[in-house]
Design an enzyme around this catalytic site. Structure first.
Site, PDB file in Angstrom:
ATOM      1  N   GLU A 215      29.228 -39.953  24.623  1.00  0.00           N
ATOM      2  CA  GLU A 215      29.530 -38.409  24.974  1.00  0.00           C
ATOM      3  C   GLU A 215      28.258 -37.784  24.957  1.00  0.00           C
ATOM      4  O   GLU A 215      27.261 -38.317  23.938  1.00  0.00           O
ATOM      5  CB  GLU A 215      30.102 -37.487  24.136  1.00  0.00           C
ATOM      6  CG  GLU A 215      31.663 -37.844  23.957  1.00  0.00           C
ATOM      7  CD  GLU A 215      32.072 -38.766  22.931  1.00  0.00           C
ATOM      8  OE1 GLU A 215      33.075 -39.381  22.967  1.00  0.00           O
ATOM      9  OE2 GLU A 215      31.302 -39.099  22.031  1.00  0.00           O
TER      10      GLU A 215
ATOM     11  N   ILE B 267      21.246 -41.526  20.029  1.00  0.00           N
ATOM     12  CA  ILE B 267      19.906 -42.158  20.600  1.00  0.00           C
ATOM     13  C   ILE B 267      19.065 -40.685  20.384  1.00  0.00           C
ATOM     14  O   ILE B 267      19.436 -39.881  21.039  1.00  0.00           O
ATOM     15  CB  ILE B 267      19.834 -42.907  21.885  1.00  0.00           C
ATOM     16  CG1 ILE B 267      20.741 -43.995  21.927  1.00  0.00           C
ATOM     17  CG2 ILE B 267      18.438 -42.990  22.214  1.00  0.00           C
ATOM     18  CD1 ILE B 267      20.957 -44.718  23.373  1.00  0.00           C
ATOM     19  N   ALA B 268      17.804 -40.936  19.718  1.00  0.00           N
ATOM     20  CA  ALA B 268      16.766 -39.781  19.531  1.00  0.00           C
ATOM     21  C   ALA B 268      15.605 -40.619  19.659  1.00  0.00           C
ATOM     22  O   ALA B 268      15.119 -41.557  18.854  1.00  0.00           O
ATOM     23  CB  ALA B 268      17.102 -39.032  18.383  1.00  0.00           C
TER      24      ALA B 268
ATOM     25  N   TYR C 131      21.115 -42.866  30.657  1.00  0.00           N
ATOM     26  CA  TYR C 131      22.432 -43.873  30.778  1.00  0.00           C
ATOM     27  C   TYR C 131      22.798 -44.290  32.166  1.00  0.00           C
ATOM     28  O   TYR C 131      23.356 -45.342  32.353  1.00  0.00           O
ATOM     29  CB  TYR C 131      23.770 -42.891  30.260  1.00  0.00           C
ATOM     30  CG  TYR C 131      23.301 -42.563  28.570  1.00  0.00           C
ATOM     31  CD1 TYR C 131      22.899 -43.508  27.901  1.00  0.00           C
ATOM     32  CD2 TYR C 131      23.459 -41.176  28.252  1.00  0.00           C
ATOM     33  CE1 TYR C 131      22.762 -43.208  26.519  1.00  0.00           C
ATOM     34  CE2 TYR C 131      23.300 -40.898  27.018  1.00  0.00           C
ATOM     35  CZ  TYR C 131      22.905 -41.695  26.122  1.00  0.00           C
ATOM     36  OH  TYR C 131      22.627 -41.462  24.820  1.00  0.00           O
TER      37      TYR C 131
END
Length: 151
Positions: A109, A75-76, A121
Site C-alpha cells: 500500500e 521502504i524509507a 514501484y
C-alpha cells in the site's frame, strides 16, 4: 555510480536505532523502536534490508513473506540520500530476497499522494489494482494497492 557507494545487506539489531531515526524522518506515524526490533529479530516471515554508505544506514526496507506472496511493509530513505537511487537498490534487494524464497507476487500500500514512491514501484512493474479508502490514520488519506504478479 550510486551502487558502488551503497551496500545492501540484511538488517540486524544494531541497525535498529538508525532505522528508527529514518522512519521518524519519513513517515507521519513511525513504527516504534520496539516494533522495528521485533520485526528484525523475531518475525520469521519478515525480511529487512538496510542500505549502508560507509557503515551508516541511509535507508531500509521490509517485506513479509506469506506463502508465495511478499507484502512490502515499508521502504524509507534518509532525506539527505533521496533522489539518487537508494530506494531502487532497496526494492531490488527485497525482490531478489523474495525470489530466493519462491515468492511469485508482491504487493504494497502506498499513499495516493506519494508520487515518488508510486513512480519507484511502477519502475519495478507494480501496477495499481485497488484503493483502500481512508487507510492512513494520521489524515484519512487513501492508499493505492499495488501488485507485481511476475517477480
Amino acid at each position: 555510480m550510486i551502487s558502488n557507494e551503497i551496500k545492501i545487506c540484511k538488517a540486524d539489531p544494531h541497525h535498529v536505532d538508525e532505522i528508527f531515526k529514518i522512519s521518524n524522518l519519513s513517515f507521519p506515524i513511525s513504527w516504534s523502536k520496539e516494533s522495528i526490533k521485533k520485526e528484525i529479530v523475531d518475525n520469521k516471515q519478515a525480511i529487512y534490508l538496510v542500505a549502508l554508505k560507509q557503515d551508516k544506514v541511509v535507508g531500509y526496507g521490509g517485506v513479509w513473506v506469506i506463502l508465495d506472496e511478499g507484502h512490502i511493509t515499508n521502504i524509507a530513505v534518509n532525506p539527505d540520500f533521496r533522489g539518487i537511487g537508494v530506494g531502487s537498490l532497496i526494492l531490488d534487494g527485497l525482490i531478489e530476497a523474495c525470489k530466493n524464497k519462491d515468492v511469485e507476487h508482491m504487493t504494497l500500500e502506498v499513499r495516493k499522494s506519494n508520487t515518488a514512491a508510486i513512480n519507484l514501484y511502477k519502475n519495478f512493474n507494480f501496477i495499481q489494482e485497488g484503493i483502500r479508502k481512508k487507510y492512513y490514520a494520521d489524515n484519512g488519506e487513501d492508499a493505492l494497492i499495488m501488485w507485481n504478479h511476475y517477480i
